[in-house]
Design a protein around this motif. Structure first.
Motif, PDB file in Angstrom:
ATOM      1  N   ILE A 123     -11.791   8.942  -4.878  1.00 14.72           N
ATOM      2  CA  ILE A 123     -10.753   9.775  -4.246  1.00 14.72           C
ATOM      3  C   ILE A 123      -9.474   9.612  -5.071  1.00 14.72           C
ATOM      4  CG2 ILE A 123      -9.516  10.260  -2.093  1.00 14.72           C
ATOM      5  CD1 ILE A 123     -11.782   8.654  -0.654  1.00 14.72           C
ATOM      6  N   PRO A 124      -9.120  10.604  -5.893  1.00 17.70           N
ATOM      7  CA  PRO A 124      -8.007  10.443  -6.844  1.00 17.70           C
ATOM      8  C   PRO A 124      -6.690   9.987  -6.227  1.00 17.70           C
ATOM      9  CG  PRO A 124      -9.232  12.443  -7.328  1.00 17.70           C
ATOM     10  CD  PRO A 124      -9.786  11.903  -6.051  1.00 17.70           C
ATOM     11  N   ILE A 125      -6.354  10.462  -5.022  1.00 16.44           N
ATOM     12  CA  ILE A 125      -5.064  10.099  -4.430  1.00 16.44           C
ATOM     13  C   ILE A 125      -4.961   8.602  -4.125  1.00 16.44           C
ATOM     14  CG2 ILE A 125      -5.615  10.467  -1.973  1.00 16.44           C
ATOM     15  CD1 ILE A 125      -2.863  11.979  -1.797  1.00 16.44           C
ATOM     16  N   LEU A 126      -6.126   7.935  -3.977  1.00 17.02           N
ATOM     17  CA  LEU A 126      -6.126   6.499  -3.680  1.00 17.02           C
ATOM     18  C   LEU A 126      -5.795   5.633  -4.896  1.00 17.02           C
ATOM     19  CD1 LEU A 126      -9.087   5.985  -1.162  1.00 17.02           C
ATOM     20  CD2 LEU A 126      -6.650   6.284  -0.695  1.00 17.02           C
ATOM     21  N   THR A 127      -5.633   6.248  -6.067  1.00 20.97           N
ATOM     22  CA  THR A 127      -5.165   5.456  -7.217  1.00 20.97           C
ATOM     23  C   THR A 127      -3.654   5.244  -7.148  1.00 20.97           C
ATOM     24  OG1 THR A 127      -4.824   7.412  -8.606  1.00 20.97           O
ATOM     25  CG2 THR A 127      -6.997   6.358  -8.713  1.00 20.97           C
ATOM     26  N   GLY A 128      -3.011   5.884  -6.169  1.00 20.19           N
ATOM     27  CA  GLY A 128      -1.556   5.795  -6.041  1.00 20.19           C
ATOM     28  C   GLY A 128      -1.117   4.941  -4.866  1.00 20.19           C
ATOM     29  N   ILE A 129       0.214   4.779  -4.759  1.00 18.11           N
ATOM     30  CA  ILE A 129       0.845   4.072  -3.646  1.00 18.11           C
ATOM     31  C   ILE A 129       1.584   5.101  -2.797  1.00 18.11           C
ATOM     32  CG2 ILE A 129       2.607   2.373  -2.993  1.00 18.11           C
ATOM     33  CD1 ILE A 129       0.419   0.924  -4.351  1.00 18.11           C
ATOM     34  N   LYS A 130       1.348   5.044  -1.486  1.00 22.99           N
ATOM     35  CA  LYS A 130       2.048   5.948  -0.575  1.00 22.99           C
ATOM     36  C   LYS A 130       3.357   5.297  -0.117  1.00 22.99           C
ATOM     37  CE  LYS A 130       1.494   8.070   4.009  1.00 22.99           C
ATOM     38  NZ  LYS A 130       0.616   8.085   5.189  1.00 22.99           N
ATOM     39  N   LEU A 131       4.464   6.042  -0.231  1.00 21.96           N
ATOM     40  CA  LEU A 131       5.776   5.582   0.229  1.00 21.96           C
ATOM     41  C   LEU A 131       6.240   6.483   1.366  1.00 21.96           C
ATOM     42  CD1 LEU A 131       7.678   5.141  -3.176  1.00 21.96           C
ATOM     43  CD2 LEU A 131       6.382   3.418  -1.955  1.00 21.96           C
ATOM     44  N   VAL A 132       6.700   5.880   2.453  1.00 20.58           N
ATOM     45  CA  VAL A 132       7.266   6.631   3.570  1.00 20.58           C
ATOM     46  C   VAL A 132       8.612   6.005   3.921  1.00 20.58           C
ATOM     47  CG1 VAL A 132       6.995   7.364   5.971  1.00 20.58           C
ATOM     48  CG2 VAL A 132       4.980   7.197   4.496  1.00 20.58           C
ATOM     49  N   ALA A 133       9.676   6.791   3.855  1.00 19.12           N
ATOM     50  CA  ALA A 133      11.007   6.317   4.237  1.00 19.12           C
ATOM     51  C   ALA A 133      11.375   6.919   5.586  1.00 19.12           C
ATOM     52  CB  ALA A 133      12.031   6.726   3.179  1.00 19.12           C
ATOM     53  N   ASP A 134      11.695   6.050   6.562  1.00 24.25           N
ATOM     54  CA  ASP A 134      12.138   6.541   7.871  1.00 24.25           C
ATOM     55  C   ASP A 134      13.193   5.593   8.430  1.00 24.25           C
ATOM     56  OD1 ASP A 134      10.777   4.328   8.866  1.00 24.25           O
ATOM     57  OD2 ASP A 134       8.997   5.474   9.445  1.00 24.25           O
ATOM     58  N   SER A 135      13.481   5.707   9.709  1.00 19.81           N
ATOM     59  CA  SER A 135      14.571   4.930  10.312  1.00 19.81           C
ATOM     60  C   SER A 135      14.292   3.424  10.322  1.00 19.81           C
ATOM     61  CB  SER A 135      14.831   5.410  11.739  1.00 19.81           C
ATOM     62  OG  SER A 135      13.645   5.313  12.510  1.00 19.81           O
ATOM     63  N   GLU A 136      12.996   3.032  10.251  1.00 25.21           N
ATOM     64  CA  GLU A 136      12.635   1.607  10.237  1.00 25.21           C
ATOM     65  C   GLU A 136      12.847   0.976   8.861  1.00 25.21           C
ATOM     66  OE1 GLU A 136       8.859   0.340  11.990  1.00 25.21           O
ATOM     67  OE2 GLU A 136       8.692   2.341  12.852  1.00 25.21           O
ATOM     68  N   GLY A 137      12.609   1.753   7.815  1.00 22.92           N
ATOM     69  CA  GLY A 137      12.660   1.229   6.454  1.00 22.92           C
ATOM     70  C   GLY A 137      11.705   2.004   5.565  1.00 22.92           C
ATOM     71  N   ILE A 138      11.111   1.299   4.599  1.00 18.96           N
ATOM     72  CA  ILE A 138      10.130   1.939   3.704  1.00 18.96           C
ATOM     73  C   ILE A 138       8.770   1.307   3.944  1.00 18.96           C
ATOM     74  CG2 ILE A 138       9.491   2.463   1.322  1.00 18.96           C
ATOM     75  CD1 ILE A 138      12.420   1.895   0.602  1.00 18.96           C
ATOM     76  N   LYS A 139       7.787   2.136   4.251  1.00 20.34           N
ATOM     77  CA  LYS A 139       6.405   1.669   4.367  1.00 20.34           C
ATOM     78  C   LYS A 139       5.700   1.960   3.063  1.00 20.34           C
ATOM     79  CE  LYS A 139       5.168   1.755   9.254  1.00 20.34           C
ATOM     80  NZ  LYS A 139       5.465   2.802  10.209  1.00 20.34           N
ATOM     81  N   LEU A 140       5.023   0.955   2.515  1.00 16.49           N
ATOM     82  CA  LEU A 140       4.197   1.117   1.316  1.00 16.49           C
ATOM     83  C   LEU A 140       2.747   0.938   1.728  1.00 16.49           C
ATOM     84  CD1 LEU A 140       6.955  -0.587   0.405  1.00 16.49           C
ATOM     85  CD2 LEU A 140       5.856  -0.446  -1.823  1.00 16.49           C
ATOM     86  N   THR A 141       1.862   1.803   1.244  1.00 13.26           N
ATOM     87  CA  THR A 141       0.438   1.734   1.586  1.00 13.26           C
ATOM     88  C   THR A 141      -0.409   1.848   0.339  1.00 13.26           C
ATOM     89  OG1 THR A 141       0.918   2.853   3.682  1.00 13.26           O
ATOM     90  CG2 THR A 141      -1.395   2.683   3.048  1.00 13.26           C
TER      91      THR A 141
END
Length: 378
Positions: free
Chosen positions: A27-45
């Protein structure tokens, strides 16, 4: 999405989630890191389908000095490339800004990168696990259990169930056992936090190794929650998910002998040193075999390789009780087993030349067991 963050604090979290990323995923997208910025902070997956790691850099973390100017999400790939960029940036802080839907600018002092990201909406969702049905474990104890058992998981996919560690929870006791059919490692601990829960699951050995690498020694406790095909290990800011192996783990209790003909008490490190020296020769020969000979007043380790030579060593001991015996074994298995004990006194329990022998701590005979199958020599 736009944020500014301390580079060192971000890099630590980035390296944590990178443990779950594989370059060989289908699954090509899984070679990357997901970043989500919201009111809590930054989630990295990060995820490779088998394991997923999600961690949070909190807006309240003083070391991170995080400022979020615009909420949003992006997947940056490949993960190694993104990590290398952050690692080489010149300043203490850097900013990430998603420009035109997926084009992402990374800036630090005089340095500026523009890389193409992927839409985070296409990133697979993490499993939903109910943490109400959970128990806690001390982190150091969990790391010890992993170290003591994962050495015996199988590396062969012919029996996939044996590539995992069997965790069973019953009547307030947690039992972890692994075997590759040549050796077995078992650790049992009382677990008051488990309440009335009962489980019988198999976790891939590779997942547990990555979990052990992820867990910081400064952490006190970890929460464990289990569903039908997933397990979640949760700390204050990090979630570690692993798929579970399907199938029934073999009944290993019957493999552990109840009695023995010969018992030897000695220092684990003394025996380890002797086996390491003997294996220097066995590794050079065609057959990787070392022999242990026990008489009433002597223990001898022998390595014999017709192509190279021979080594004999008398091993100091505290006590011998029982019959005289000779037993041949794979020295790598015994070295791995001895390394899990550390500098303690152990007891070797031998039954016969061709029956499996066990190693246990001298002061704790049932909580921790290593079992090794001998090698038949002509």
């Amino acid at each position: 999405m736009k944020f500014t963050v301390n580079r060192i604090a971000f890099l630590k979290k980035l390296k944590d989630v990178q443990l779950a990323v594989s370059s060989r995923t289908t699954i090509p997208i899984l070679t990357g890191i997901k970043l989500v910025a919201d009111s809590e902070g930054i989630k990295l997956t990060g995820s490779n389908s088998d394991i997923s790691i999600e961690t949070l850099i909190s807006i309240h973390d003083e070391k991170a000095t995080l400022k979020i100017e615009e909420e949003g999400s992006i997947v940056l790939q490949p993960a190694r490339f993104f990590s290398d960029i952050v690692n080489k940036l010149p300043d203490e802080t850097f900013s990430v800004e998603v420009m035109d839907r997926v084009q992402t600018a990374i800036k630090s002092s005089s340095s500026s990168f523009l890389i193409n990201g992927l839409d985070a909406a296409n990133y697979p969702h993490l499993p939903e696990i109910d943490t109400d049905q959970a128990f806690t474990l001390p982190v150091q104890l969990l790391k010890t259990i992993v170290k003591q058992t994962v050495i015996a998981v199988s590396s062969h996919e012919s029996r996939p169930i044996l590539t995992g560690v069997n965790l069973s929870l019953k009547e307030g006791k947690l039992k972890a056992v692994a075997t590759d059919s040549h050796r077995l490692s078992q650790r049992v601990i009382p677990l008051e936090s488990a309440g009335d829960f009962s489980y019988n699951i198999v976790i891939p050995g590779k997942s547990l190794q990555e979990l052990s690498r992820l867990l910081d020694d400064t952490l006190d406790e970890i929460t464990v929650a289990i569903t039908e095909n997933q397990i979640l290990f949760k700390t204050e800011d990090t979630h570690f998910y692993s798929r579970l192996l399907e199938g029934n783990y073999p009944d290993t209790d019957r493999l552990i002998p109840e009695t023995s003909s010969t018992q030897i008490t000695l220092d684990a490190q003394v025996l380890l040193g002797a086996v390491e020296r003997a294996s220097l020769l066995s590794h050079e020969g065609k057959n990787n075999v070392v022999k242990l000979s026990v008489s009433k007043d002597e223990i001898e380790i022998t390595g014999n390789s017709p192509e190279v030579g021979r080594v004999n060593e008398n091993v100091s001991f505290k006590n011998i009780d029982g019959e005289e015996m000779e037993i041949s074994f794979n020295p790598d298995y015994l070295k791995a087993a001895l390394n899990t004990f550390g500098p303690v006194e152990i007891t070797l329990k031998l039954i016969s030349t061709l029956r499996p022998f066990v190693l246990v701590p001298s002061d704790d005979n049932r909580e921790f067991i290593q079992l090794i199958t001998p090698i038949r020599t002509s």
